[in-house]
Design a protein around this motif. Sequence first.
Motif, PDB file in Angstrom:
ATOM      1  N   GLY A  74       0.812  -1.200   0.000  1.00 20.48           N
ATOM      2  CA  GLY A  74       0.000   0.000   0.000  1.00 20.48           C
ATOM      3  C   GLY A  74       0.854   1.262   0.000  1.00 20.48           C
ATOM      4  O   GLY A  74       0.448   2.290  -0.562  1.00 20.48           O
ATOM      5  N   GLU A  75       2.027   1.182   0.598  1.00 22.69           N
ATOM      6  CA  GLU A  75       2.920   2.337   0.623  1.00 22.69           C
ATOM      7  C   GLU A  75       3.375   2.694  -0.791  1.00 22.69           C
ATOM      8  O   GLU A  75       3.442   3.872  -1.160  1.00 22.69           O
ATOM      9  CB  GLU A  75       4.140   2.035   1.504  1.00 22.69           C
ATOM     10  N   GLU A  76       3.662   1.677  -1.585  1.00 17.95           N
ATOM     11  CA  GLU A  76       4.046   1.933  -2.978  1.00 17.95           C
ATOM     12  C   GLU A  76       2.903   2.598  -3.743  1.00 17.95           C
ATOM     13  O   GLU A  76       3.138   3.486  -4.569  1.00 17.95           O
ATOM     14  CB  GLU A  76       4.439   0.613  -3.658  1.00 17.95           C
ATOM     15  N   TRP A  77       1.686   2.163  -3.459  1.00 20.12           N
ATOM     16  CA  TRP A  77       0.527   2.759  -4.110  1.00 20.12           C
ATOM     17  C   TRP A  77       0.372   4.223  -3.712  1.00 20.12           C
ATOM     18  O   TRP A  77       0.101   5.081  -4.556  1.00 20.12           O
ATOM     19  CB  TRP A  77      -0.730   1.972  -3.752  1.00 20.12           C
ATOM     20  N   LEU A 150      -3.229  -6.474  -2.326  1.00 24.64           N
ATOM     21  CA  LEU A 150      -1.822  -6.636  -2.648  1.00 24.64           C
ATOM     22  C   LEU A 150      -1.160  -7.618  -1.681  1.00 24.64           C
ATOM     23  O   LEU A 150      -1.785  -8.102  -0.721  1.00 24.64           O
ATOM     24  CB  LEU A 150      -1.113  -5.283  -2.596  1.00 24.64           C
ATOM     25  N   GLU A 151       0.116  -7.880  -1.920  1.00 20.48           N
ATOM     26  CA  GLU A 151       0.833  -8.900  -1.151  1.00 20.48           C
ATOM     27  C   GLU A 151       0.911  -8.584   0.337  1.00 20.48           C
ATOM     28  O   GLU A 151       0.952  -9.494   1.172  1.00 20.48           O
ATOM     29  CB  GLU A 151       2.248  -9.077  -1.719  1.00 20.48           C
ATOM     30  N   ASP A 152       0.919  -7.284   0.694  1.00 20.75           N
ATOM     31  CA  ASP A 152       1.034  -6.935   2.110  1.00 20.75           C
ATOM     32  C   ASP A 152      -0.326  -6.825   2.797  1.00 20.75           C
ATOM     33  O   ASP A 152      -0.409  -6.442   3.964  1.00 20.75           O
ATOM     34  CB  ASP A 152       1.790  -5.609   2.275  1.00 20.75           C
ATOM     35  N   GLY A 153      -1.396  -7.179   2.089  1.00 25.35           N
ATOM     36  CA  GLY A 153      -2.733  -7.135   2.667  1.00 25.35           C
ATOM     37  C   GLY A 153      -3.477  -5.837   2.432  1.00 25.35           C
ATOM     38  O   GLY A 153      -4.674  -5.750   2.735  1.00 25.35           O
ATOM     39  N   ILE A 194     -18.726  -0.106   0.761  1.00 24.36           N
ATOM     40  CA  ILE A 194     -17.862  -1.281   0.659  1.00 24.36           C
ATOM     41  C   ILE A 194     -16.387  -0.910   0.823  1.00 24.36           C
ATOM     42  O   ILE A 194     -15.614  -1.641   1.441  1.00 24.36           O
ATOM     43  CB  ILE A 194     -18.091  -2.033  -0.674  1.00 24.36           C
ATOM     44  N   CYS A 195     -16.006   0.259   0.299  1.00 18.07           N
ATOM     45  CA  CYS A 195     -14.609   0.676   0.434  1.00 18.07           C
ATOM     46  C   CYS A 195     -14.265   0.966   1.894  1.00 18.07           C
ATOM     47  O   CYS A 195     -13.183   0.611   2.382  1.00 18.07           O
ATOM     48  CB  CYS A 195     -14.340   1.907  -0.433  1.00 18.07           C
ATOM     49  N   ARG A 196     -15.180   1.602   2.593  1.00 14.01           N
ATOM     50  CA  ARG A 196     -14.948   1.900   4.010  1.00 14.01           C
ATOM     51  C   ARG A 196     -14.833   0.614   4.819  1.00 14.01           C
ATOM     52  O   ARG A 196     -13.970   0.483   5.688  1.00 14.01           O
ATOM     53  CB  ARG A 196     -16.083   2.770   4.545  1.00 14.01           C
ATOM     54  N   SER A 197     -15.688  -0.360   4.523  1.00 13.72           N
ATOM     55  CA  SER A 197     -15.665  -1.622   5.280  1.00 13.72           C
ATOM     56  C   SER A 197     -14.400  -2.431   5.013  1.00 13.72           C
ATOM     57  O   SER A 197     -14.001  -3.242   5.845  1.00 13.72           O
ATOM     58  CB  SER A 197     -16.897  -2.458   4.929  1.00 13.72           C
ATOM     59  N   MET A 198     -13.759  -2.198   3.837  1.00 17.87           N
ATOM     60  CA  MET A 198     -12.563  -2.956   3.488  1.00 17.87           C
ATOM     61  C   MET A 198     -11.289  -2.120   3.591  1.00 17.87           C
ATOM     62  O   MET A 198     -10.219  -2.559   3.196  1.00 17.87           O
ATOM     63  CB  MET A 198     -12.698  -3.528   2.071  1.00 17.87           C
ATOM     64  N   GLY A 199     -11.417  -0.920   4.142  1.00 23.46           N
ATOM     65  CA  GLY A 199     -10.243  -0.084   4.346  1.00 23.46           C
ATOM     66  C   GLY A 199      -9.619   0.428   3.066  1.00 23.46           C
ATOM     67  O   GLY A 199      -8.393   0.518   2.954  1.00 23.46           O
ATOM     68  N   VAL A 200     -10.470   0.781   2.104  1.00 18.06           N
ATOM     69  CA  VAL A 200      -9.986   1.228   0.800  1.00 18.06           C
ATOM     70  C   VAL A 200     -10.340   2.704   0.598  1.00 18.06           C
ATOM     71  O   VAL A 200     -11.471   3.115   0.843  1.00 18.06           O
ATOM     72  CB  VAL A 200     -10.612   0.392  -0.337  1.00 18.06           C
TER      73      VAL A 200
END
Length: 251
Positions: A74-77, A150-153, A194-200
């Motif tokens: 997520g940091e790369e994103w 992503l790979e880091d969750g 849905i984004c809020r519930s999945m931390g997006v």
Amino acid sequence: MDIAKKIVPYLAAIASLAVGVLVFFLADVEGLLWSLQKEPPVNGEDIVSVDSEHWLGDVSGREAGEGIRHLTTGEEWEELNRVEYVTADPVKIYNTNVYDLADWADRTRRSRNGTYRGSKPGAKKMPFDYLWGYPLYFGVEYNPYYIVELEDGSRILTMMSRSAAARVRRGESLPLGTKENLGNMQAEPLLREICRSMGVSTDYYLHALDDDWMESRAGLVFYGKAACGFAAFVVVLVIGSVIEKRMKKEQ
């Protein structure tokens, strides 16, 4: 036995119609066209500035080749430059059931005689692909949003074609994409829960869709699906007819 003989034609007709509709919705004509007509992978060295005579144009949605950055965290994103093309190897992909009206789609709804019937929504929520749309293309003119992990969750919002999402689920990499603002104000409220519930975050999304490819083949996708549905309808109808004739012979 007599009752069975009487209801077989009706059961065959109902089954034929049901199978035809199901095949229409499920047939991956888009994926077939992609496999037959896809462009070669785009390598990092192929992506040059817009001023270059070798500029390929927008390559979003194309297959990523060598030298393309793969997002893993997520940091790369968060740190991603918005003009850089990237891909990723998601560990999971989730449907949002939210769809964005394609840039190339006609914004108006019209009757068969051309009478204006209002504007199409810029975004909509649909529980099933292709089920709600507008002739000629039905849901083909609406592009789906997905959430990829992503790979880091960490998870990011992504737009790609339905067939691309199917390929990602089979283990392929994401198509090439760039980081874009979520400019569709009709889509953001639909995505919010849905984004809020999945931390997006809904501030940005990865645009990994080849709009030109989709626009030029939307008609083929629709009519191809219609042809598949009709063929399935005929096959089941013929099978029902054969069963009916055998039952009459056994009389």
